[in-house]
Write a protein that holds these residues in place. Structure first.
Motif, PDB file in Angstrom:
ATOM      1  N   LEU A 180      28.900 -14.390 -18.636  1.00 48.70           N
ATOM      2  CA  LEU A 180      28.889 -13.166 -17.832  1.00 48.70           C
ATOM      3  C   LEU A 180      29.476 -11.994 -18.620  1.00 48.70           C
ATOM      4  N   ARG A 201      16.549  -7.870 -11.831  1.00 48.78           N
ATOM      5  CA  ARG A 201      17.564  -8.903 -11.989  1.00 48.78           C
ATOM      6  C   ARG A 201      17.785  -9.540 -10.628  1.00 48.78           C
ATOM      7  N   ARG A 259      23.568   0.294 -24.571  1.00 45.63           N
ATOM      8  CA  ARG A 259      23.494   1.680 -24.110  1.00 45.63           C
ATOM      9  C   ARG A 259      24.240   2.623 -25.048  1.00 45.63           C
ATOM     10  N   SER A 289      19.222  -8.363  -7.207  1.00 44.98           N
ATOM     11  CA  SER A 289      20.504  -7.659  -7.142  1.00 44.98           C
ATOM     12  C   SER A 289      20.417  -6.272  -7.755  1.00 44.98           C
ATOM     13  N   ARG A 290      19.499  -6.089  -8.693  1.00 40.90           N
ATOM     14  CA  ARG A 290      19.431  -4.776  -9.319  1.00 40.90           C
ATOM     15  C   ARG A 290      18.065  -4.570  -9.973  1.00 40.90           C
ATOM     16  N   ILE A 291      17.604  -3.341  -9.915  1.00 40.97           N
ATOM     17  CA  ILE A 291      16.386  -2.955 -10.642  1.00 40.97           C
ATOM     18  C   ILE A 291      16.766  -1.752 -11.491  1.00 40.97           C
ATOM     19  N   PHE A 292      16.513  -1.847 -12.796  1.00 40.08           N
ATOM     20  CA  PHE A 292      16.861  -0.709 -13.658  1.00 40.08           C
ATOM     21  C   PHE A 292      15.842  -0.578 -14.782  1.00 40.08           C
ATOM     22  N   LYS A 351      20.736   1.634  -3.351  1.00 39.33           N
ATOM     23  CA  LYS A 351      21.157   2.223  -4.622  1.00 39.33           C
ATOM     24  C   LYS A 351      20.873   1.256  -5.772  1.00 39.33           C
ATOM     25  N   GLU A 352      20.988  -0.042  -5.508  1.00 40.79           N
ATOM     26  CA  GLU A 352      20.805  -1.020  -6.580  1.00 40.79           C
ATOM     27  C   GLU A 352      19.330  -1.166  -6.965  1.00 40.79           C
ATOM     28  N   ASP A 367      30.112   4.183  -3.376  1.00 40.84           N
ATOM     29  CA  ASP A 367      28.948   3.398  -2.989  1.00 40.84           C
ATOM     30  C   ASP A 367      29.121   1.961  -3.491  1.00 40.84           C
ATOM     31  N   LYS A 413      22.454  -2.255   5.277  1.00 40.44           N
ATOM     32  CA  LYS A 413      21.714  -1.056   4.877  1.00 40.44           C
ATOM     33  C   LYS A 413      20.491  -0.763   5.723  1.00 40.44           C
ATOM     34  N   GLN A 443      20.150 -17.379 -12.669  1.00 43.22           N
ATOM     35  CA  GLN A 443      19.915 -15.946 -12.590  1.00 43.22           C
ATOM     36  C   GLN A 443      18.649 -15.661 -13.384  1.00 43.22           C
ATOM     37  N   GLU A 491      26.987  -0.366  -4.229  1.00 40.85           N
ATOM     38  CA  GLU A 491      26.032  -0.873  -5.214  1.00 40.85           C
ATOM     39  C   GLU A 491      25.927   0.028  -6.444  1.00 40.85           C
ATOM     40  N   ASN A 492      26.178   1.292  -6.243  1.00 36.39           N
ATOM     41  CA  ASN A 492      26.145   2.185  -7.397  1.00 36.39           C
ATOM     42  C   ASN A 492      27.344   3.131  -7.350  1.00 36.39           C
ATOM     43  N   PRO A 549      23.228  -0.691 -16.089  1.00 40.21           N
ATOM     44  CA  PRO A 549      22.960  -1.511 -14.905  1.00 40.21           C
ATOM     45  C   PRO A 549      24.051  -2.525 -14.575  1.00 40.21           C
ATOM     46  N   ASN A 550      25.097  -2.639 -15.405  1.00 35.83           N
ATOM     47  CA  ASN A 550      26.047  -3.737 -15.203  1.00 35.83           C
ATOM     48  C   ASN A 550      27.363  -3.308 -14.565  1.00 35.83           C
ATOM     49  N   LYS A 551      27.390  -2.111 -14.003  1.00 36.68           N
ATOM     50  CA  LYS A 551      28.674  -1.583 -13.545  1.00 36.68           C
ATOM     51  C   LYS A 551      29.322  -2.398 -12.446  1.00 36.68           C
ATOM     52  N   THR A 552      28.546  -3.124 -11.671  1.00 32.35           N
ATOM     53  CA  THR A 552      29.160  -3.953 -10.623  1.00 32.35           C
ATOM     54  C   THR A 552      28.862  -5.444 -10.799  1.00 32.35           C
ATOM     55  N   GLU A 553      28.355  -5.826 -11.964  1.00 34.42           N
ATOM     56  CA  GLU A 553      28.098  -7.255 -12.188  1.00 34.42           C
ATOM     57  C   GLU A 553      29.415  -8.025 -12.221  1.00 34.42           C
TER      58      GLU A 553
END
Lengths: 655, 295
Positions: free
Chosen positions: B206, A472, B217, A460-463, A341-342, B163, A396, A481, B165-166, B185-189
């Motif tokens: 952070l 990222r 956004r 950790s994330r692709i957006f 998902k990330e 979930d 996963k 980071q 990660e998301n 994209p920062n919802k779980t940072e």
């Protein structure tokens, strides 16, 4: 009256230091049926064997008990010894007084007593031994090869070269498999098609090799040397005998369909060959997408075909063929990265898999070899490669390392820089695993000569942001980071078992592991065999493998098949079960517990009722002598030669 | 619908407004809460760093009371939620720990009281359709981002309602209330909570990134479900502005406050005045500052 010889081995001090071997031999001489007993320092040595041979002659022995190490070590040695003296080799019993006695005990007196007990059991058993003769079974000297990738192709070539018949059954319309999709191969950067297509042509020309494409093996029955496979030849809707492969039909076909071969980055036609060098060069109509089959109009391919090869009426055909050996070369598929998902859950168009990148960078691929963003077709200036997507990820994906991704990712980075020297390529990796000839050197070349930037860390994330991808992640070597704006992200997705691997395993009666990869006979000493005699493994259906390893296992598997074909008969296992039909009630509990499918149902005419009734029957060539059937039967109808009810009872009574 | 309510230390102190709004919303929705009498610390942040047994014994002391009340446990603080879930999972599956902990606490407990987070209860138990029917005030003018932090959705085998990660529960909730939930994209940072006192510089960076991403956004506010995330994001905006020459003034609301607004409650009934970064301007601008009588 039996004349049993008992030969007690010292095994140097291994046995003699804990067991009083002289005393044991002396007391064994008084056991019922024993005509002679003695000891020797190393019974397995040449003089030891000679001692047994001479005793057989001198004391006219008809049975032998050797009290020594485990039968898994020297049983064949001593059987040979008996055979040389004209005795049936199965008139031997081994009393294991080493692993099961001297090595696990310290008290000399008790160990000696136990050794004598073990010998007493063996003596009681051997008195009931009967000469056994192995049966022979005929061998059909033809190999069935399931899968026509580089693995199946190599296996077919090797079997064909040796002069035996090989039949490749391939599901896709062409042989070639995954390798046909690749652009270049590491570490030499040979063009994959250039080294693969000559082999494809070679198999298609070899009179010993038959190829069924667009076909599937549906059922396999029989046993080693005597398999029967039911093969479904799916309707191509094109008469292969008439078709010249001219290509007019697929040029004229109006229906465009997303191409599986191009990993959905390009289009094909409803009537198509998957790629230009397809073997056979005979197209297939994809009936789910054909206008004629779906809407009842069009037939342009038919009217444009000069030789009248298009045949809408063609139907599937199911054929049966006999084989002596089966080589499983069903290959792999790639992990679906929508689980991440990330990384956009598969929804970001410019996040693609490594296999998609292969198609893109290939000059005969959907972009003609240009590296373009799938979303808008713009040229890619910055690309980020992410290793270990699905591999080494117990949450996963799969726990194992897919072995090739480090190498193909280095290749992708290098190819990108070759296409686009001013572009930037980044690789996020966990560890670089480049264990192979010239592999490490290749990775260093990508880094040093081509300037591919390697960052050790996870993403950790692709957006998406402002029409670009943002990757990222962590650079764990500098402890920072990082965020990289990229046009394209390529995920090195894990190599996994095909969706229907379990069905294939069940059809063939071979085991598979928790990842649905087929299990080899022994992880070290039988890497291409399976526990089912006559079924061999090659390539990535057993574990992820690169091309050289795949080719090596293909040759290994075919060598195993050829060894089977070296004689027109096979020697069976004499220690097999048999059913006393007078005791069998036909409940078939034995069939349920037989792991080898060795028990079949047969009809006999009952002597009492004069009616036919079903009873169990052991197919000797399939029986491995495990004994499951003998313990499950309430009537005791099955009896296992070499471990008969009488023998085991005699052993127990001797204690 | 009735739960044993475990507020934890934050909701009785720095996150009083989370407690106030939780109670107000539950009352409005007919979810009965009975506070666990004599509850003790859940052990977050200190106990589980020092002693595994202590980190299990503390939550179990609370959960066993909930068991005696015959109720499942409702938690709002993401850190309490995590500790209570971990303890419950161990009491179910780990025979060794269960025996030890029961001996220490002097109880017979093996995970009987289910531990639920209010967000989970609202989305999956009460149901978004039922909630939609209770909405009396349109939030459609409000653009929100859901910030989940680290503990609400992780580790997935322990918390398991979204979930990892998301996560989307808060977004679904906001959308059901009529607000515009924005993807970001920062919802779980990480907000840096565990470094809050020791490496404040890291925390500022952070939190700056999170606030910046929300502003980029176009969010009017950030919705949270954790008092620790809240304190970092809400309290440190002035410090961040000084450090990074930024102009942040982003209200950080608890999801319970958002629900309360949609249910027509008045900001003061939801403890809105207790935020350091005041939401009053935003609420006034969106016409959410008055009580809305149920039609």
């Amino acid at each position: 009256m039996t004349r049993i010889g008992v030969f007690v081995c010292w095994c140097g001090s291994n046995i003699a230091s804990t067991v009083d071997v002289e005393k044991v031999a002396e007391l064994a001489a008084d056991l019922p049926g024993v005509a002679y007993s003695t000891t020797y320092k190393y019974m397995c040595s040449d003089p030891g064997q000679k001692l047994i041979a001479e005793a057989i002659k001198e004391h006219d022995l008809d049975r032998v008990v050797v009290a020594a190490c485990s039968p898994s070590l020297h049983e064949p040695t001593f059987r040979g010894c008996l055979e040389n003296e004209g005795l049936n080799p199965y008139m031997l019993e081994i009393a294991n007084i080493r692993e099961q006695c001297s090595w696990v005990h310290t008290d000399r007196e008790e160990a000696t007593e136990k050794a004598l007990d073990l010998i007493g059991m063996a003596v009681a058993k051997v008195a009931h031994n009967a000469p056994l003769v192995a049966s022979t079974i005929p061998v059909t000297r033809r190999a069935l090869i399931i899968g026509g990738g580089i693995s199946g192709i190599q296996a077919a070539i090797d079997v064909g070269l040796a002069g035996y018949e090989a039949v490749i059954v391939e599901r896709e319309p062409s042989i070639g498999g995954r390798m046909a999709q690749f652009d270049k191969t590491f570490p030499t950067l040979d063009c994959a098609a250039c080294i693969l297509t000559p082999k494809m042509v070679a198999v298609s020309r070899n009179p010993n090799i038959k190829i069924y494409t667009h076909a599937e093996v549906e059922e396999v029955t029989g046993y080693v040397g005597n398999y029967v496979a039911k093969i479904r030849l799916r309707a191509r809707s094109v008469d292969a005998d008439k078709c010249t492969g001219c290509g007019t039909c697929w040029q004229k076909c109006p229906k465009r369909v997303s191409s599986e071969f191009d990993q959905h980055l390009g289009m094909r036609k409803a009537i198509h060959i998957p790629f230009p060098q397809a073997v056979p060069r005979v197209p297939v109509i994809d009936r789910d997408n054909c206008l004629w089959f779906q809407r009842g109009k069009c037939r342009i391919c038919e009217t444009s075909c000069e030789v009248g090869a298009v045949d809408f009426e063609q139907e599937d055909e199911v054929i049966e063929e006999e084989f002596g050996a089966i080589i499983v070369a069903t290959g792999f598929t790639t992990f679906d990265h929508s689980a991440y998902k990330e990384y956009g859950a598969g929804q970001l168009k410019d996040v693609i898999s490594g296999l998609q990148f292969e198609r893109m960078v290939n000059s005969s691929g959907p972009t003609g070899g240009r590296i373009l963003r799938p979303s808008d077709g713009k040229e890619v200036k910055t690309v980020v490669f992410v290793a270990c997507v699905g591999s080494r990820d117990r949450a996963k994906g799969v726990a194992y390392c897919s072995r090739l991704c480090c190498m193909y990712t280095a290749k992708h980075g290098l190819l990108f820089k070759e296409h686009n020297p001013d572009g930037q390529a980044y690789v996020f990796y966990m560890d670089i695993r480049a264990a192979g000839k010239n592999y490490e050197e290749f990775v260093r070349r990508a880094q040093e000569e081509f300037g591919v930037n390697y960052l050790r860390g996870r993403v950790s994330r692709i957006f998406e942001e402002d029409g670009q991808l943002v990757v990222r992640g962590a650079d764990t070597l500098s402890g920072t980071q990082v965020e990289i704006k990229a046009d394209l992200v390529v995920l090195a997705t894990a190599l996994i078992a095909r969706d229907d691997a379990v069905d294939v395993a069940r059809m063939l009666g071979i085991p598979y592991d928790e990842n649905h990869l087929f299990t080899e006979g022994h992880p070290k000493l039988a890497p291409v065999e399976t526990v089912t005699s006559g079924v061999f493994l090659t390539g990535a259906c057993q574990a992820p493998k690169d091309i050289p390893d795949t080719v090596a296992t293909a040759s290994a598997a075919s060598a195993k098949a050829l060894a089977l074909f070296s004689s027109d008969v096979l020697t069976g296992e004499p220690m097999v079960s048999s059913i006393d039909t007078s005791l069998c009630s036909g409940c078939f509990a034995c069939q349920e517990v037989c792991p080898f499918g060795a028990i079949e149902e047969v009809e006999i005419r009952d002597a009492m009722t004069r009616e036919n009734r079903p009873v169990a029957h052991v197919i000797e060539s399939l029986c491995h002598g495990c004994g499951n059937c003998t313990v499950v039967c309430r009537a005791g109808a099955p009896n296992l030669a070499g471990f008969s009810h009488e023998q085991i009872l005699a052993e127990l009574l001797a204690v | 619908m009735k739960y044993a309510y475990y507020p934890g230390c934050s909701l009785h102190a720095t996150a009083k407004e989370y407690d106030i709004s939780t109670k107000a919303v539950c009352e409005a929705l007919g979810i009965e809460l009975e506070e666990i009498p004599n509850w003790v610390c859940c052990g977050a942040s200190s106990a589980h760093m020092t002693s595994e047994l202590l980190s299990l014994a503390l939550p179990v002391s609370d959960l066993v009371i909930a068991k005696d009340m015959g109720l499942d446990t409702l938690v709002c603080c993401a850190a309490c939620y995590s500790r209570l879930r971990v303890a419950n999972a161990q009491m179910v599956s780990d025979d060794g720990h269960r025996a030890q902990v029961n001996e220490i606490v002097g109880t017979e407990y093996s995970g009987e009281s289910q531990v639920r987070h209010l967000l989970d209860v609202l989305v999956h138990e009460y149901g978004l359709d039922a909630l939609r029917e209770k909405v009396t005030r349109e939030l459609s003018d409000l653009r929100v981002v859901g910030y989940y932090g680290c503990l609400l959705s992780r580790p997935p085998e322990i918390v398991a309602f979204d979930d990892p990660e998301n996560p989307t529960a808060m977004d679904e909730l906001a959308a059901a209330l009529g607000a515009k939930a924005l993807d970001w994209p920062n919802k779980t940072e990480c907000c840096g909570q565990s470094l809050s006192l020791t490496r404040t510089d890291v925390v500022l960076k952070l939190c700056r990134d999170i606030l910046q991403s929300a502003c980029d956004r176009g969010a009017d506010c950030i919705v949270v479900a954790c008092p620790l995330c809240h304190s970092n994001l809400d309290m440190r905006q002035a410090q961040i502005n000084r450090q990074y020459q930024t102009q942040f003034g982003v209200p950080i609301l608890y999801f319970t406050q958002l629900v309360g607004l949609a249910l027509g409650l008045e900001p003061k009934e939801l403890g809105m005045s207790k935020h350091i970064t005041s939401p009053s301007k935003l609420l006034a601008a969106k016409g959410l500052d008055k009580r809305k009588e149920t039609a």
